[in-house]
Design a protein around this motif. Structure first.
Motif, PDB file in Angstrom:
ATOM      1  N   GLU A  10       5.152   5.423 -65.271  1.00  0.00           N
ATOM      2  CA  GLU A  10       4.027   6.362 -65.109  1.00  0.00           C
ATOM      3  C   GLU A  10       3.324   6.130 -63.770  1.00  0.00           C
ATOM      4  OE1 GLU A  10       2.548   7.044 -69.715  1.00  0.00           O
ATOM      5  OE2 GLU A  10       1.909   5.214 -68.694  1.00  0.00           O
ATOM      6  N   ARG A  11       3.207   4.856 -63.387  1.00  0.00           N
ATOM      7  CA  ARG A  11       2.593   4.541 -62.087  1.00  0.00           C
ATOM      8  C   ARG A  11       3.448   5.089 -60.953  1.00  0.00           C
ATOM      9  NH1 ARG A  11       1.966  -0.569 -64.588  1.00  0.00           N
ATOM     10  NH2 ARG A  11       3.352  -1.663 -63.150  1.00  0.00           N
ATOM     11  N   VAL A  12       4.751   4.868 -61.044  1.00  0.00           N
ATOM     12  CA  VAL A  12       5.683   5.358 -60.025  1.00  0.00           C
ATOM     13  C   VAL A  12       5.561   6.874 -59.878  1.00  0.00           C
ATOM     14  CG1 VAL A  12       8.153   5.721 -59.536  1.00  0.00           C
ATOM     15  CG2 VAL A  12       7.325   3.444 -60.168  1.00  0.00           C
ATOM     16  N   ASP A  13       5.567   7.584 -61.006  1.00  0.00           N
ATOM     17  CA  ASP A  13       5.501   9.050 -60.984  1.00  0.00           C
ATOM     18  C   ASP A  13       4.175   9.534 -60.391  1.00  0.00           C
ATOM     19  OD1 ASP A  13       7.991   9.068 -62.160  1.00  0.00           O
ATOM     20  OD2 ASP A  13       7.237   9.427 -64.191  1.00  0.00           O
ATOM     21  N   PHE A  14       3.087   8.893 -60.800  1.00  0.00           N
ATOM     22  CA  PHE A  14       1.770   9.298 -60.300  1.00  0.00           C
ATOM     23  C   PHE A  14       1.657   9.044 -58.790  1.00  0.00           C
ATOM     24  CE2 PHE A  14      -2.579   8.033 -59.087  1.00  0.00           C
ATOM     25  CZ  PHE A  14      -3.198   9.263 -59.224  1.00  0.00           C
ATOM     26  N   LEU A  19       0.695  10.916 -53.490  1.00  0.00           N
ATOM     27  CA  LEU A  19       0.930  10.742 -52.054  1.00  0.00           C
ATOM     28  C   LEU A  19       1.509  12.006 -51.432  1.00  0.00           C
ATOM     29  CD1 LEU A  19       2.275   7.069 -51.873  1.00  0.00           C
ATOM     30  CD2 LEU A  19       0.009   7.909 -51.258  1.00  0.00           C
ATOM     31  N   GLU A  20       2.333  12.720 -52.196  1.00  0.00           N
ATOM     32  CA  GLU A  20       2.897  13.979 -51.694  1.00  0.00           C
ATOM     33  C   GLU A  20       1.785  15.018 -51.528  1.00  0.00           C
ATOM     34  OE1 GLU A  20       5.487  16.402 -50.008  1.00  0.00           O
ATOM     35  OE2 GLU A  20       6.027  14.353 -50.562  1.00  0.00           O
ATOM     36  N   GLU A  21       0.813  15.007 -52.441  1.00  0.00           N
ATOM     37  CA  GLU A  21      -0.327  15.938 -52.325  1.00  0.00           C
ATOM     38  C   GLU A  21      -1.195  15.590 -51.109  1.00  0.00           C
ATOM     39  OE1 GLU A  21      -0.747  16.579 -57.180  1.00  0.00           O
ATOM     40  OE2 GLU A  21      -2.252  15.395 -56.104  1.00  0.00           O
ATOM     41  N   LEU A  22      -1.426  14.299 -50.911  1.00  0.00           N
ATOM     42  CA  LEU A  22      -2.306  13.866 -49.815  1.00  0.00           C
ATOM     43  C   LEU A  22      -1.626  13.968 -48.453  1.00  0.00           C
ATOM     44  CD1 LEU A  22      -3.867  10.667 -51.430  1.00  0.00           C
ATOM     45  CD2 LEU A  22      -5.144  12.704 -50.730  1.00  0.00           C
ATOM     46  N   TYR A  23      -0.341  13.636 -48.411  1.00  0.00           N
ATOM     47  CA  TYR A  23       0.368  13.562 -47.124  1.00  0.00           C
ATOM     48  C   TYR A  23       1.698  14.329 -47.180  1.00  0.00           C
ATOM     49  CZ  TYR A  23      -2.969   9.742 -46.855  1.00  0.00           C
ATOM     50  OH  TYR A  23      -4.123   9.005 -46.896  1.00  0.00           O
ATOM     51  N   PRO A  24       1.618  15.666 -47.261  1.00  0.00           N
ATOM     52  CA  PRO A  24       2.868  16.437 -47.299  1.00  0.00           C
ATOM     53  C   PRO A  24       3.656  16.300 -45.989  1.00  0.00           C
ATOM     54  CG  PRO A  24       0.945  17.896 -47.154  1.00  0.00           C
ATOM     55  CD  PRO A  24       0.427  16.521 -47.387  1.00  0.00           C
ATOM     56  N   GLN A  25       2.934  16.089 -44.893  1.00  0.00           N
ATOM     57  CA  GLN A  25       3.579  15.863 -43.593  1.00  0.00           C
ATOM     58  C   GLN A  25       3.418  14.390 -43.223  1.00  0.00           C
ATOM     59  OE1 GLN A  25       5.239  18.396 -42.188  1.00  0.00           O
ATOM     60  NE2 GLN A  25       4.540  19.656 -43.909  1.00  0.00           N
ATOM     61  N   THR A  26       4.467  13.796 -42.665  1.00  0.00           N
ATOM     62  CA  THR A  26       4.387  12.372 -42.289  1.00  0.00           C
ATOM     63  C   THR A  26       4.828  12.187 -40.835  1.00  0.00           C
ATOM     64  OG1 THR A  26       6.570  12.101 -43.287  1.00  0.00           O
ATOM     65  CG2 THR A  26       4.684  11.387 -44.600  1.00  0.00           C
ATOM     66  N   ARG A 153      -0.998  -4.341 -55.516  1.00  0.00           N
ATOM     67  CA  ARG A 153      -2.166  -3.756 -56.192  1.00  0.00           C
ATOM     68  C   ARG A 153      -1.745  -2.727 -57.235  1.00  0.00           C
ATOM     69  NH1 ARG A 153      -6.293  -2.782 -51.034  1.00  0.00           N
ATOM     70  NH2 ARG A 153      -6.973  -4.959 -50.859  1.00  0.00           N
ATOM     71  N   TRP A 154      -0.640  -2.032 -56.965  1.00  0.00           N
ATOM     72  CA  TRP A 154      -0.182  -0.971 -57.867  1.00  0.00           C
ATOM     73  C   TRP A 154       0.827  -1.475 -58.898  1.00  0.00           C
ATOM     74  CZ3 TRP A 154       0.905   3.025 -53.360  1.00  0.00           C
ATOM     75  CH2 TRP A 154      -0.327   3.354 -52.759  1.00  0.00           C
ATOM     76  N   GLY A 155       1.041  -2.789 -58.929  1.00  0.00           N
ATOM     77  CA  GLY A 155       1.906  -3.376 -59.956  1.00  0.00           C
ATOM     78  C   GLY A 155       3.372  -3.020 -59.812  1.00  0.00           C
ATOM     79  N   LEU A 156       3.813  -2.827 -58.568  1.00  0.00           N
ATOM     80  CA  LEU A 156       5.208  -2.448 -58.328  1.00  0.00           C
ATOM     81  C   LEU A 156       6.078  -3.639 -57.954  1.00  0.00           C
ATOM     82  CD1 LEU A 156       4.495   0.769 -56.198  1.00  0.00           C
ATOM     83  CD2 LEU A 156       4.840   0.605 -58.673  1.00  0.00           C
ATOM     84  N   GLU A 204      -8.494   5.623 -55.565  1.00  0.00           N
ATOM     85  CA  GLU A 204      -8.039   6.506 -56.652  1.00  0.00           C
ATOM     86  C   GLU A 204      -6.746   6.014 -57.303  1.00  0.00           C
ATOM     87  OE1 GLU A 204      -6.464  11.083 -57.387  1.00  0.00           O
ATOM     88  OE2 GLU A 204      -6.853  10.380 -55.357  1.00  0.00           O
ATOM     89  N   ILE A 205      -5.776   5.588 -56.488  1.00  0.00           N
ATOM     90  CA  ILE A 205      -4.498   5.174 -57.082  1.00  0.00           C
ATOM     91  C   ILE A 205      -4.672   3.874 -57.877  1.00  0.00           C
ATOM     92  CG2 ILE A 205      -2.139   4.371 -56.584  1.00  0.00           C
ATOM     93  CD1 ILE A 205      -1.919   6.494 -54.441  1.00  0.00           C
ATOM     94  N   CYS A 206      -5.412   2.924 -57.325  1.00  0.00           N
ATOM     95  CA  CYS A 206      -5.648   1.667 -58.059  1.00  0.00           C
ATOM     96  C   CYS A 206      -6.351   1.929 -59.393  1.00  0.00           C
ATOM     97  CB  CYS A 206      -6.486   0.699 -57.221  1.00  0.00           C
ATOM     98  SG  CYS A 206      -5.578  -0.098 -55.868  1.00  0.00           S
TER      99      CYS A 206
END
Length: 222
Positions: A10-14, A19-26, A153-156, A204-206
Motif C-alpha cells: 500500500e505504501r509503494v502504491d501510494f 509522486l506522479e501527481e506532484l512531479y509529472p515532469q522530471t 522513513r517510508w519503510g521501504l 504528507e507521505i510520511c
C-alpha cells in the motif's frame, strides 16, 4: 477507530501515485548537453549541491566541453574553476584523467556500460548509475542521501547502506519506473521531506504511510 499504518505494498502504491501527481515532469537537475558533460557534472555534484554545480559548469565548459580538449587543460586550471564545488584537488585530477582515458580507450566517447563507467577515476556506482539512466536511458536506481533517508522513513528498506537500499527499491518498484522515480524522490525530499524539515512525522507521505508514528524516525547514514 484507530487509523492503521499502511502495509508495504500500500505504501509503494501510494508513493508512486502521489509522486506522479506532484512531479509529472522530471527535468534532470544538472545542466548538461551530452553524456560527457553530464558525467563531469555528476562527478562534481559529490558533496555539493546541484545548484552550485550548475553555477560552475558554464565556466568549465568554456575551458573545455569534450574529452579531447579537457585532456589538454592543465589540472590546476580545472581546479581553479571548480574550487567552489569542494574536493577540488581530487575532482580536478579525476576530470583530467578520465578525459584522457576516454580519448585513449573509448574513441573520446562515454561508454554506455556500467562496468566500464565504474572503472573511470572519480566515478563510483552512483555516478555511473546516473549516467546510465539519464544519458543513455537504461533502467537504474541511483541512491543518493535524499533517497537513502526517504526510503527508510517510508519503510521501504532497513537502510543498512546505500547498496542495500538500492536493492530493496529495485525489488519494490517496477523497472520501467526507476529512472523517473529516482528523480521524483529527490525532488520530494528537497521540497517536503528534507533532513531538517521532516523527521518522519511531518510530510504528507510520511504521515500517510505511518499515521500512528509518534516518534521521529531515526535514519542510518549512507
Amino acid at each position: 477507530m484507530a487509523v492503521k499504518n499502511l502495509l508495504k505494498q500500500e505504501r509503494v502504491d501510494f508513493i508512486l501515485q502521489r509522486l506522479e501527481e506532484l512531479y509529472p515532469q522530471t527535468p534532470i537537475p544538472l545542466d548538461h548537453k551530452d553524456s560527457y558533460t553530464l558525467l563531469v557534472a555528476v562527478l562534481l555534484s559529490a558533496q555539493c549541491t546541484d545548484e552550485r554545480v550548475n553555477q560552475i559548469t558554464p565556466a568549465l565548459w568554456q575551458l573545455a566541453d569534450n574529452p579531447e580538449d579537457m585532456a589538454l587543460v592543465p589540472v590546476e586550471d580545472i581546479q581553479a574553476v571548480i574550487r567552489p564545488c569542494g574536493l577540488s584537488p581530487q575532482k580536478s585530477k579525476a576530470i583530467s584523467k578520465l578525459s584522457q582515458i576516454l580519448v585513449n580507450e573509448y574513441h573520446s566517447k562515454v561508454p554506455e556500460n556500467m562496468a566500464a563507467l565504474e572503472t573511470l577515476p572519480g566515478v563510483g556506482h552512483k555516478t555511473a548509475s546516473v549516467v546510465m539512466s539519464q544519458a543513455f536511458g537504461h533502467p537504474a536506481f541511483p541512491v543518493d542521501t535524499h533517497i537513502h533517508r526517504l526510503a527508510q522513513r517510508w519503510g521501504l528498506t532497513s537502510g543498512k547502506n546505500v547498496t542495500q537500499t538500492e536493492k530493496d527499491l529495485k525489488r519494490l518498484f517496477p523497472r520501467e519506473k526507476w529512472n523517473k522515480l529516482h528523480l521524483q524522490i529527490i525532488f520530494y525530499g528537497r521540497e517536503y521531506c528534507s533532513a531538517r524539515g521532516c523527521d518522519g512525522t511531518v510530510c504528507e507521505i510520511c504521515t500517510t504511510c505511518y499515521p500512528n508514528r509518534k516518534n521521529p524516525k531515526k535514519t542510518k547514514k549512507a
